[in-house]
Design a protein around this motif. Sequence first.
Motif, short mmCIF file in Angstrom:
data_model
loop_
_atom_site.label_atom_id
_atom_site.label_comp_id
_atom_site.label_asym_id
_atom_site.label_seq_id
_atom_site.Cartn_x
_atom_site.Cartn_y
_atom_site.Cartn_z
N UNK A 153 0.83 -1.20 0.00
CA UNK A 153 0.00 0.00 0.00
C UNK A 153 0.86 1.25 0.00
N UNK A 154 1.84 1.29 0.90
CA UNK A 154 2.61 2.51 1.04
C UNK A 154 3.58 2.69 -0.13
N UNK A 157 1.51 3.93 -2.93
CA UNK A 157 1.07 5.31 -2.67
C UNK A 157 2.20 6.31 -2.93
N UNK A 158 3.42 5.89 -2.59
CA UNK A 158 4.57 6.78 -2.77
C UNK A 158 5.06 6.80 -4.21
#
Lengths: 302, 364
Positions: A153-154, A157-158
Amino acid sequence: MSTPTKTRVRSASPSRRLRALSREQLPTPAIAGRSLLYAILVVLAIIYIAPFLVQVATSFKTDGDAASNPMSLVPQTWSTAAYEKLFLNSDFPVWFQNSAIVTVFVTLGRVFFNSLAGYALARLHFRGRNVIFALLIAVMSVPGVVLLIPKFLVINQLGIYDTYVGMIVPLLTDAAGVFIMKNFFESIPASVEEQARIDGAGTFRVFWSIVLPMARPALVTIIILSFQGSWNELSHFIVATQSPELTTLTKGVASLASGQLSQGTQYPLKLAAAAIMTIPVAVMFFIFQKRIMNTTDGAVKE
Amino acid sequence: MSTPARTPRRSGIRGGEAASGWLFTAPMIILLGMFLVIPVLMALWVSFSDWNGRGSPFSGTVSFVGLDNYSALVGGGGLAEQDFGTALRNNAWYVLLVVPIQTMLSLLLAVLVNRQILRGRGFFRTAFYFPSVTSSVAITVLWLFLFSASGAVNKLLAFIGINGPNWFNDPSGVLHNFLGLIGVETGPAALTGNTFLGISFWEWLAGPSVAMSAFILMAVFTTSGTFMLLFIAALQNLSGDVVEAAMMDGANGWQRFWRVTLPQLRPTLFTVLTLGLIGAWQVFDQIYTGTQGGPGKTTLTPAYLSYQAAFTNQAWGQGAAIAFILFVIIVVFTLFQRWLLAERQVSARRMRPYQPQPTSGGSK
């Protein structure tokens, strides 16, 4: 009661037995016990080593030979076909290269960041230090597998999904490594740095040129752990990448195992790939063998 | 003496320490925060949402669904619950067998290898530890070969007259197979009729499948070396005095090990059990490389199921929910174990060195 009898039978020459007795002060049951100990250890050692011998032997066999003689340690006809295919007709070199890149950066990063943070937590007095340490312990107890989805997810997202950055940066430090470094720094006497401080050296200078060189045993531990950890890492790369150019050895060989690149079982090919990916960690292991075997000493003791 | 002398100096010479302290820890804080704390919080949100993997999980189209993802797993009655129950069943058997076996084996190896008189100690340690440095992927590939239908292990079994199973393709439960040997083919209605997490009690009691047993052997093979090192380190730190005293009192080797050495190893035992437990609940690499949950879902584990739900089936909320349930399971087991061993540690310590020998000798 049967053990002494057995020994008496085994050591045929009575004079030798007597001599052994007088030299080492061992009663007969002890000699029997020792033979038994060696017998058990040898059997266990064979069980632990044999799979790897079979692996190397099989990687030099032909497919048919591997299927019909899975146990033999000598190929009927020596064949390097598996290795040729791996290096000349597959993505294997790319996988190897990616694993090497990631491992080098992660190891360097961990050596630096872990010791930096470990030093601060062990030696520098600042408000919030205890809170940081408590959080570190909490973070350490998060099981890695739980992080598969969160990490994706992160990273997604980044916008670093499917890049070297996404593969390397999340691994650049690890809580356990910081913990090891902190323990080590706490165990070396503070007097040396105090002296340097009085002479006017700044904090980073004290850390870099005085403390870090003293920390070599712990740093070796960190190097071993991070090298092994990042070379063998699989799950992080599964969630952080998808393109073939960024496939690492672990991911690539796992895809081999589940049947890509091969018709039929092709065990020599798979085992050759697995053997090659074991070589770097094995070399590492034999270089630092003494240290690994005393890892806990280096990390915890003085 | 030195502490009071040092304390006032701290504020003087070490004036910039606060700044350097934060500066030194900043990379760690940022990295662990970015890739550990924040992700966990994000995943927590996802586990309460109906995000399907497209776009950002925080966009307006994603809605809060409360405990839906969790209740589908533990009481939905559907396939999700059944798969989750199966995965828990498989992993519970795995833990139940791997943790005790690897702990006992590693302790045994450590005790054997730690003998002072032993020649070739270095060789034996190396042999036992080597599997631990290899990657789980490489070992799994090797295991798939060794345990294939006509592989080395079955050839070996054939020597002693056993017709080996088709390991990684055999979904039958080991306990069920044993019961089958004595003629029990189906369980009593009380067990087959009632279910827990979508799985009948009879199925819960199937034991690990033959395929899972091969993974269990592999786990023992690869982890016993690591834990052996921990035990060796602990054994070397023990002072010989207590053992010598016990020797003088006439305790034999067996008694010395159980009554003197083992109680002193309790802290290490705790570490090994905890690390083993945490590791054994996280089976992922082997399943991903080897069986992908098959045969018959008998090597499915919660960790792999979580991955599969999210990345293959795009059921991200459910995948995250599985991960958090797994997290809770691991924490609960660890705390339980800590409590269990801590209780005993106190009483054993109280008993051990201070009690007069005749009493402790006569008590058992």
